[in-house]
Design an enzyme around this catalytic site. Sequence first.
Site, short mmCIF file in Angstrom:
data_model
loop_
_atom_site.label_atom_id
_atom_site.label_comp_id
_atom_site.label_asym_id
_atom_site.label_seq_id
_atom_site.Cartn_x
_atom_site.Cartn_y
_atom_site.Cartn_z
CE LYS A 1 41.30 27.49 30.53
NZ LYS A 1 40.94 28.91 30.86
CG HIS B 1 35.65 37.61 30.18
ND1 HIS B 1 34.99 36.58 29.93
CD2 HIS B 1 36.83 37.09 30.25
CE1 HIS B 1 35.68 35.44 30.25
NE2 HIS B 1 37.07 35.74 30.52
CB SER C 1 34.44 30.51 31.13
OG SER C 1 34.86 31.84 30.61
NE ARG D 1 38.93 35.44 37.62
CZ ARG D 1 38.73 34.08 37.18
NH1 ARG D 1 37.66 33.85 37.24
NH2 ARG D 1 39.78 33.52 37.28
#
Length: 168
Positions: free
Chosen positions: A44, A20, A131, A93
Amino acid sequence: MHKKKIAVYPGTFDPVTNGHYDIIQRGLKIFDKLVVAVTTNGSKNPLFPVEERLYMLSETFKDMPNVKIDSFDCLLVDYVAAQGAETILRGLRAVSDFEYEFQMALMNRKLNKSIQTVFLMTGMRWIFISSSIIKEASQFGGDTRKLVPDAVYKKLKEKFNKNGSMET
Ligand code: COA
């Protein structure tokens, strides 16, 4: 007068990673100001409460006046408009990110056609990070020092004790 180019970089940031960070550095070369916006009610189940996610971001970007840290709990496009911005910044990504990002960008465009989504490629050395993978590695004692900002590394250490169990 030159109108300030503001972009909103939204996410869960549970926690913020060097990936990030890399996107934010790249974004600052294009935009005058970035608003890093933490969602408070994503789907989440976050490890860090929103206050801790905001703290880690604030510590990480404390020397960068063009980076504003904030949270939001509404529709993203409404938040972007309220910030006086017209752009959403997202990082890509791998090809696997594409389908989800494509769907989100098109939905956001449907919701507000004056807001554009801009994608930047993450640096190659962060392409494998997420993460979740950071949290998993930390939980089992893996060394994530070179993958996350210092403030995050400290919080992860606090959260998981040496045996990998969670501090309560
Ligand atoms: N480097 C490293 N990791 C990256 C990364 C990068 N450059 N870019 C994304 N990731 C990872 C994140 O770490 C995260 O990993 P995780 O799944 O293991 O936690 C994952 O990719 C994606 O997370 P993130 O970028 O934080 O976005 P998100 O998908 O959690 O956030 C919102 C989604 C907040 C943008 C979206 O839910 C939203 O807009 N919510 C508001 C409500 C709304 O308007 N909904 C309609 C949207 S169409």
